[in-house]
Design a protein around this motif. Structure first.
Motif, PDB file in Angstrom:
ATOM      1  N   ASP A  84       0.800  -1.217   0.000  1.00 30.60           N
ATOM      2  CA  ASP A  84       0.000   0.000   0.000  1.00 30.60           C
ATOM      3  C   ASP A  84       0.836   1.272   0.000  1.00 30.60           C
ATOM      4  N   HIS A  85       2.115   1.168   0.328  1.00 26.74           N
ATOM      5  CA  HIS A  85       2.911   2.387   0.534  1.00 26.74           C
ATOM      6  C   HIS A  85       4.262   2.356  -0.190  1.00 26.74           C
ATOM      7  N   ALA A  86       4.318   1.683  -1.330  1.00 26.73           N
ATOM      8  CA  ALA A  86       5.582   1.584  -2.061  1.00 26.73           C
ATOM      9  C   ALA A  86       6.116   2.960  -2.442  1.00 26.73           C
ATOM     10  N   GLU A  87       5.241   3.830  -2.922  1.00 27.61           N
ATOM     11  CA  GLU A  87       5.693   5.156  -3.351  1.00 27.61           C
ATOM     12  C   GLU A  87       6.149   6.000  -2.171  1.00 27.61           C
ATOM     13  N   ALA A  88       5.458   5.876  -1.050  1.00 24.46           N
ATOM     14  CA  ALA A  88       5.850   6.640   0.143  1.00 24.46           C
ATOM     15  C   ALA A  88       7.236   6.229   0.605  1.00 24.46           C
ATOM     16  N   LEU A  89       7.535   4.941   0.557  1.00 30.06           N
ATOM     17  CA  LEU A  89       8.825   4.438   1.016  1.00 30.06           C
ATOM     18  C   LEU A  89       9.941   4.725   0.022  1.00 30.06           C
ATOM     19  N   ALA A  90       9.594   4.792  -1.259  1.00 29.26           N
ATOM     20  CA  ALA A  90      10.604   5.003  -2.300  1.00 29.26           C
ATOM     21  C   ALA A  90      10.887   6.479  -2.563  1.00 29.26           C
ATOM     22  N   PHE A  91      10.106   7.342  -1.986  1.00 29.23           N
ATOM     23  CA  PHE A  91      10.242   8.780  -2.222  1.00 29.23           C
ATOM     24  C   PHE A  91      11.645   9.268  -1.853  1.00 29.23           C
ATOM     25  N   GLU A  92      12.191  10.111  -2.703  1.00 22.89           N
ATOM     26  CA  GLU A  92      13.503  10.695  -2.438  1.00 22.89           C
ATOM     27  C   GLU A  92      13.389  12.209  -2.345  1.00 22.89           C
TER      28      GLU A  92
ATOM     29  N   ILE B  37       3.750  18.722   2.404  1.00 23.41           N
ATOM     30  CA  ILE B  37       2.290  18.634   2.252  1.00 23.41           C
ATOM     31  C   ILE B  37       1.934  17.746   1.066  1.00 23.41           C
ATOM     32  N   GLU B  38       2.629  17.933  -0.055  1.00 23.80           N
ATOM     33  CA  GLU B  38       2.369  17.123  -1.241  1.00 23.80           C
ATOM     34  C   GLU B  38       2.664  15.649  -0.968  1.00 23.80           C
ATOM     35  N   TYR B  39       3.749  15.385  -0.259  1.00 25.05           N
ATOM     36  CA  TYR B  39       4.116  14.008   0.078  1.00 25.05           C
ATOM     37  C   TYR B  39       3.022  13.359   0.926  1.00 25.05           C
ATOM     38  N   CYS B  40       2.565  14.047   1.953  1.00 21.97           N
ATOM     39  CA  CYS B  40       1.548  13.491   2.843  1.00 21.97           C
ATOM     40  C   CYS B  40       0.237  13.246   2.116  1.00 21.97           C
ATOM     41  N   ARG B  41      -0.218  14.228   1.351  1.00 21.96           N
ATOM     42  CA  ARG B  41      -1.501  14.092   0.662  1.00 21.96           C
ATOM     43  C   ARG B  41      -1.459  13.013  -0.408  1.00 21.96           C
ATOM     44  N   ALA B  42      -0.331  12.910  -1.122  1.00 23.99           N
ATOM     45  CA  ALA B  42      -0.215  11.914  -2.188  1.00 23.99           C
ATOM     46  C   ALA B  42      -0.158  10.502  -1.637  1.00 23.99           C
ATOM     47  N   ASN B  43       0.448  10.342  -0.462  1.00 27.26           N
ATOM     48  CA  ASN B  43       0.688   8.997   0.057  1.00 27.26           C
ATOM     49  C   ASN B  43      -0.227   8.576   1.202  1.00 27.26           C
ATOM     50  N   PHE B  44      -0.770   9.543   1.928  1.00 28.50           N
ATOM     51  CA  PHE B  44      -1.597   9.200   3.082  1.00 28.50           C
ATOM     52  C   PHE B  44      -2.980   9.856   3.041  1.00 28.50           C
ATOM     53  N   GLY B  45      -3.196  10.708   2.055  1.00 21.99           N
ATOM     54  CA  GLY B  45      -4.496  11.341   1.904  1.00 21.99           C
ATOM     55  C   GLY B  45      -4.777  12.450   2.889  1.00 21.99           C
ATOM     56  N   LYS B  46      -3.776  12.830   3.668  1.00 18.85           N
ATOM     57  CA  LYS B  46      -3.957  13.892   4.646  1.00 18.85           C
ATOM     58  C   LYS B  46      -2.594  14.415   5.077  1.00 18.85           C
ATOM     59  N   TYR B  47      -2.600  15.573   5.709  1.00 18.02           N
ATOM     60  CA  TYR B  47      -1.379  16.149   6.259  1.00 18.02           C
ATOM     61  C   TYR B  47      -1.105  15.510   7.616  1.00 18.02           C
ATOM     62  N   ILE B  48       0.091  14.999   7.809  1.00 17.28           N
ATOM     63  CA  ILE B  48       0.464  14.384   9.086  1.00 17.28           C
ATOM     64  C   ILE B  48       1.226  15.405   9.913  1.00 17.28           C
ATOM     65  N   GLN B  49       0.643  15.791  11.021  1.00 14.69           N
ATOM     66  CA  GLN B  49       1.243  16.811  11.873  1.00 14.69           C
ATOM     67  C   GLN B  49       2.410  16.250  12.663  1.00 14.69           C
ATOM     68  N   HIS B  50       3.338  17.141  12.938  1.00 13.87           N
ATOM     69  CA  HIS B  50       4.477  16.787  13.788  1.00 13.87           C
ATOM     70  C   HIS B  50       4.097  17.159  15.205  1.00 13.87           C
ATOM     71  N   ALA B  51       3.639  16.175  15.961  1.00 13.62           N
ATOM     72  CA  ALA B  51       3.184  16.439  17.324  1.00 13.62           C
ATOM     73  C   ALA B  51       3.671  15.330  18.231  1.00 13.62           C
ATOM     74  N   PRO B  52       4.106  15.669  19.445  1.00 15.25           N
ATOM     75  CA  PRO B  52       4.554  14.625  20.370  1.00 15.25           C
ATOM     76  C   PRO B  52       3.405  13.746  20.804  1.00 15.25           C
TER      77      PRO B  52
ATOM     78  N   ARG C 261       9.453   5.429   7.027  1.00 13.46           N
ATOM     79  CA  ARG C 261       8.897   4.222   7.623  1.00 13.46           C
ATOM     80  C   ARG C 261       8.031   4.546   8.844  1.00 13.46           C
ATOM     81  N   TYR C 262       8.448   5.531   9.606  1.00  6.22           N
ATOM     82  CA  TYR C 262       7.637   5.943  10.758  1.00  6.22           C
ATOM     83  C   TYR C 262       6.269   6.456  10.284  1.00  6.22           C
ATOM     84  N   LEU C 263       6.269   7.270   9.242  1.00  7.20           N
ATOM     85  CA  LEU C 263       5.011   7.817   8.734  1.00  7.20           C
ATOM     86  C   LEU C 263       4.116   6.716   8.183  1.00  7.20           C
ATOM     87  N   VAL C 264       4.707   5.759   7.485  1.00  6.83           N
ATOM     88  CA  VAL C 264       3.933   4.628   6.973  1.00  6.83           C
ATOM     89  C   VAL C 264       3.373   3.801   8.132  1.00  6.83           C
TER      90      VAL C 264
END
Length: 227
Positions: free
Chosen positions: A14-22, A86-101, A51-54
């Motif tokens: 499901d996340h080949a492109e997210a993992l291969a992104f450079e 933002i483009e990376y998150c939306r393209a691969n996860f369909g949403k913006y992933i916030q950086h939050a503890p 990998r953490y984001l995936v």
């Protein structure tokens, strides 16, 4: 955008492109700002960010902790490239992933997420990516003589001698760490400096002992790796 060969694992389904992104612009910035010492180090750390984001996207009901300050720094640097992130998150996860503890307060209206542990994280990581959690996730395993260390609680501790040992005490008088007297001057140096290189530790200890002392204090969450 360029891509690398996909990782061979469950996650690639499901996340080949997210993992291969450079992100060569990120690697360039990390090198320029001396956050990393080589492009290989930058790529390895960025791989763990992806990998953490995936992983977090694959298990959205769990509040996955970020267990490495070093990897967290790279994630933050990626976010500074706002448009690309933002483009990376939306393209691969369909949403913006916030950086939050993971300790951030719950947001009203959203379901409460279950907290994670390092063991849970390591188990899920191996399940997804087909390999054990690498040493990059353990900051205490990445200490070298040339690594800069941050003590965010400098002057918050004092030393107390106890026969052949010296104890590091909090301002409340609680013993938080103890070490042989041969490392006393090194421990005193650490207690009173907010930032230093491992190689700067004074005293009659060798380089291996300097690394071991700092690694243990990082494992105890008393010190942090710096960029």
């Amino acid at each position: 955008m360029t891509t690398a060969a996909p990782t061979s694992s469950i996650a690639t389904n499901d996340h080949a492109e997210a993992l291969a992104f450079e992100a060569p612009y990120l690697v360039e910035k990390l090198l320029k700002d001396h956050v990393v010492s080589s492009s290989e180090e930058a790529e390895a750390l960025f791989r763990e960010v992806k990998r953490y984001l995936v992983l977090t996207a694959s298990s959205p009901t769990i509040a996955w902790g970020m267990y490495s300050l070093r990897i967290d720094q790279i994630w933050h640097q990626f976010i500074l490239f706002t448009r690309q992130y933002i483009e990376y998150c939306r393209a691969n996860f369909g949403k913006y992933i916030q950086h939050a503890p993971s300790t951030a307060p719950a947001v009203d209206g959203l379901p409460k997420m279950a907290p994670s542990t390092l063991d849970m994280f390591a188990e899920r990581y191996e399940e997804l990516f087909g390999e054990p959690l690498p040493d990059l996730w353990y900051d205490e395993k990445n200490v070298t003589l040339d690594r800069r260390i941050v003590n965010s609680r400098s002057h918050a501790f004092h030393l107390q001698d106890d026969d052949d040992m010296v104890e590091l005490l909090s301002n409340e008088g609680e013993a938080v760490f103890a070490v042989d007297q041969t490392a006393r001057s090194a421990l005193e140096f650490i207690a009173h400096n907010g930032s230093f290189f491992v190689r700067e530790l004074p005293g009659e200890i060798n380089d291996e002992q300097r690394i071991a002392l700092v690694s243990t204090l990082i494992e105890y969450k008393l010190l942090n790796l710096a960029s």
